[in-house]
Design a protein around this motif. Structure first.
Motif, short mmCIF file in Angstrom:
data_model
loop_
_atom_site.label_atom_id
_atom_site.label_comp_id
_atom_site.label_asym_id
_atom_site.label_seq_id
_atom_site.Cartn_x
_atom_site.Cartn_y
_atom_site.Cartn_z
N GLU A 71 -39.82 -3.46 -32.12
CA GLU A 71 -40.47 -2.92 -30.93
C GLU A 71 -41.43 -1.80 -31.32
O GLU A 71 -42.52 -1.70 -30.80
CB GLU A 71 -39.42 -2.40 -29.94
CG GLU A 71 -38.64 -3.49 -29.24
CD GLU A 71 -39.47 -4.22 -28.21
OE1 GLU A 71 -40.55 -3.72 -27.83
OE2 GLU A 71 -39.05 -5.29 -27.78
N LEU A 72 -41.01 -0.96 -32.25
CA LEU A 72 -41.83 0.17 -32.64
C LEU A 72 -43.11 -0.30 -33.29
O LEU A 72 -44.19 0.19 -33.02
CB LEU A 72 -41.05 1.06 -33.60
CG LEU A 72 -41.72 2.37 -34.04
CD1 LEU A 72 -42.09 3.20 -32.84
CD2 LEU A 72 -40.80 3.15 -34.95
N GLN A 73 -43.02 -1.33 -34.16
CA GLN A 73 -44.21 -1.83 -34.83
C GLN A 73 -45.21 -2.38 -33.83
O GLN A 73 -46.42 -2.17 -33.94
CB GLN A 73 -43.83 -2.91 -35.85
CG GLN A 73 -45.00 -3.60 -36.54
CD GLN A 73 -45.72 -2.67 -37.48
OE1 GLN A 73 -45.24 -1.60 -37.78
NE2 GLN A 73 -46.88 -3.07 -37.94
N SER A 106 -45.63 -1.47 -30.80
CA SER A 106 -46.14 -0.45 -29.90
C SER A 106 -47.15 0.48 -30.57
O SER A 106 -47.94 1.10 -29.89
CB SER A 106 -44.97 0.39 -29.35
OG SER A 106 -44.07 -0.43 -28.65
N LEU A 107 -47.12 0.61 -31.88
CA LEU A 107 -47.96 1.59 -32.54
C LEU A 107 -49.43 1.48 -32.22
O LEU A 107 -50.09 2.49 -32.01
CB LEU A 107 -47.75 1.52 -34.05
CG LEU A 107 -46.49 2.21 -34.56
CD1 LEU A 107 -46.33 1.96 -36.06
CD2 LEU A 107 -46.56 3.71 -34.31
N LEU A 148 -43.52 4.51 -40.29
CA LEU A 148 -42.24 3.97 -39.86
C LEU A 148 -41.53 3.35 -41.05
O LEU A 148 -42.12 2.57 -41.81
CB LEU A 148 -42.45 2.92 -38.77
CG LEU A 148 -41.23 2.09 -38.37
CD1 LEU A 148 -40.18 2.99 -37.73
CD2 LEU A 148 -41.63 0.98 -37.41
N SER A 180 -32.33 6.87 -34.96
CA SER A 180 -33.58 7.23 -35.62
C SER A 180 -33.62 8.72 -35.91
O SER A 180 -33.13 9.54 -35.11
CB SER A 180 -34.78 6.87 -34.74
OG SER A 180 -34.80 5.48 -34.46
N THR A 194 -37.04 1.41 -26.75
CA THR A 194 -38.29 0.74 -27.07
C THR A 194 -39.12 1.65 -27.98
O THR A 194 -38.88 2.86 -28.05
CB THR A 194 -39.11 0.43 -25.81
OG1 THR A 194 -39.55 1.67 -25.22
CG2 THR A 194 -38.29 -0.36 -24.79
N GLY A 195 -40.10 1.06 -28.65
CA GLY A 195 -40.98 1.87 -29.48
C GLY A 195 -41.77 2.87 -28.66
O GLY A 195 -41.94 4.03 -29.04
#
Length: 270
Positions: free
Chosen positions: A2-4, A6-7, A17, A83, A106-107
């Motif tokens: 999710e983080l990837q 959203s970036l 990350l 995290s 979520t990101g």
């Protein structure tokens, strides 16, 4: 993952990350290739770094049993999921962990709540207007997954010359309040208010505590059931005042929809 995804939505955010797992390099390489992960996955075979960070989950079998998952040898060595947010000097700014090992942010939510970086893309939004105050609300994702935490953000833009009461408020005045009623399959967390600032007015005994300009309140929502799309309702109560007059108290309810991610890929029930 999710983080990837959203970036790219964040304006020129220089954020690196990394993810760490007790899996081997070969296992992580296959996982990254399968899911298209481009950020580094760090292999901590034997969970040495995980132990050093105090993240080793020695109760994983008991935690799995709560959800009806039988003990499996390959689960031993997993960390508590969460995290660490670090600054440019490598100092830990925040530790973001949840009580349930299943819960994930979520990101967008992680970066907005953790780093204070606002995304250009969100989930459902709703807006309203009361005298002297513009109100907006949004979720950080258009979809939810089982045991995912989404953040509901409520933003107030207060007209110049006016203020909205915070806590504590004077007798007979309505402080800013945010309420999300209980819903099946959603655990509603405690709203997070920024601190109001003291307000000095002529003829007042003591300080009042108010918000001026823009104020944002966040509410964590954890989706604990798989299933259908949901509609989140949020009620905002406030009273705006000037140095001489107070407007009438206002109560406004906004509704935001969020889709169940597992329903997007399969036909809907009729």
């Amino acid at each position: 993952m999710e983080l990837q995804r959203s970036l790219p939505d964040f304006e020129r955010a220089h954020i690196a990350l990394f993810a760490i797992s007790y899996d081997t390099v070969d296992v992580l390489a296959g996982f990254a290739a399968k899911h298209g992960i481009e950020y580094p996955l760090l292999a901590d075979a034997g969970s040495k770094a995980i132990r050093a960070l105090g993240l080793f989950n020695e109760h994983v079998y008991a935690h799995h049993a709560v959800y009806g998952i039988p003990p499996q040898d390959h689960h031993w060595g997993v960390p508590y999921p969460g995290s660490f947010l670090l600054d440019e000097q490598g100092r830990v700014m925040q530790k973001r962990f949840a009580q349930s090992y299943r819960e994930r942010e979520t990101g967008v939510g992680m970066l907005e709540q953790g780093f204070g970086i606002k995304s250009a893309v969100h989930g459902a939004e709703a807006r309203a207007h009361t005298e002297g105050v513009e109100i907006g609300a949004y979720l950080d994702s258009t979809t939810y997954r089982f045991f995912q935490r989404l953040w509901l953000t409520i933003e107030l833009t207060i007209a110049p010359g006016l203020h909205v009461y915070g806590q504590p408020s004077p007798a007979g005045c309505m402080p800013l309040a945010i309420e999300v009623p209980p819903m099946a399959g959603i655990v509603v967390g405690t709203p997070r208010f920024p601190p109001p600032h003291p307000y000095h007015g002529d003829g007042l005994e003591g300080d009042l505590f108010v918000y001026e300009g823009k104020v944002a309140v966040s509410v964590p929502l954890t989706f604990t059931q798989e299933g259908d799309d949901q509609t989140v309702h949020v009620t905002i109560r406030h009273q705006a005042c000037s140095t001489t007059d107070c407007l009438r108290p206002s109560t406004m309810t906004l509704s935001l929809s969020v889709q169940a991610a597992d329903l997007i890929a399969r036909p809907r029930r009729r």
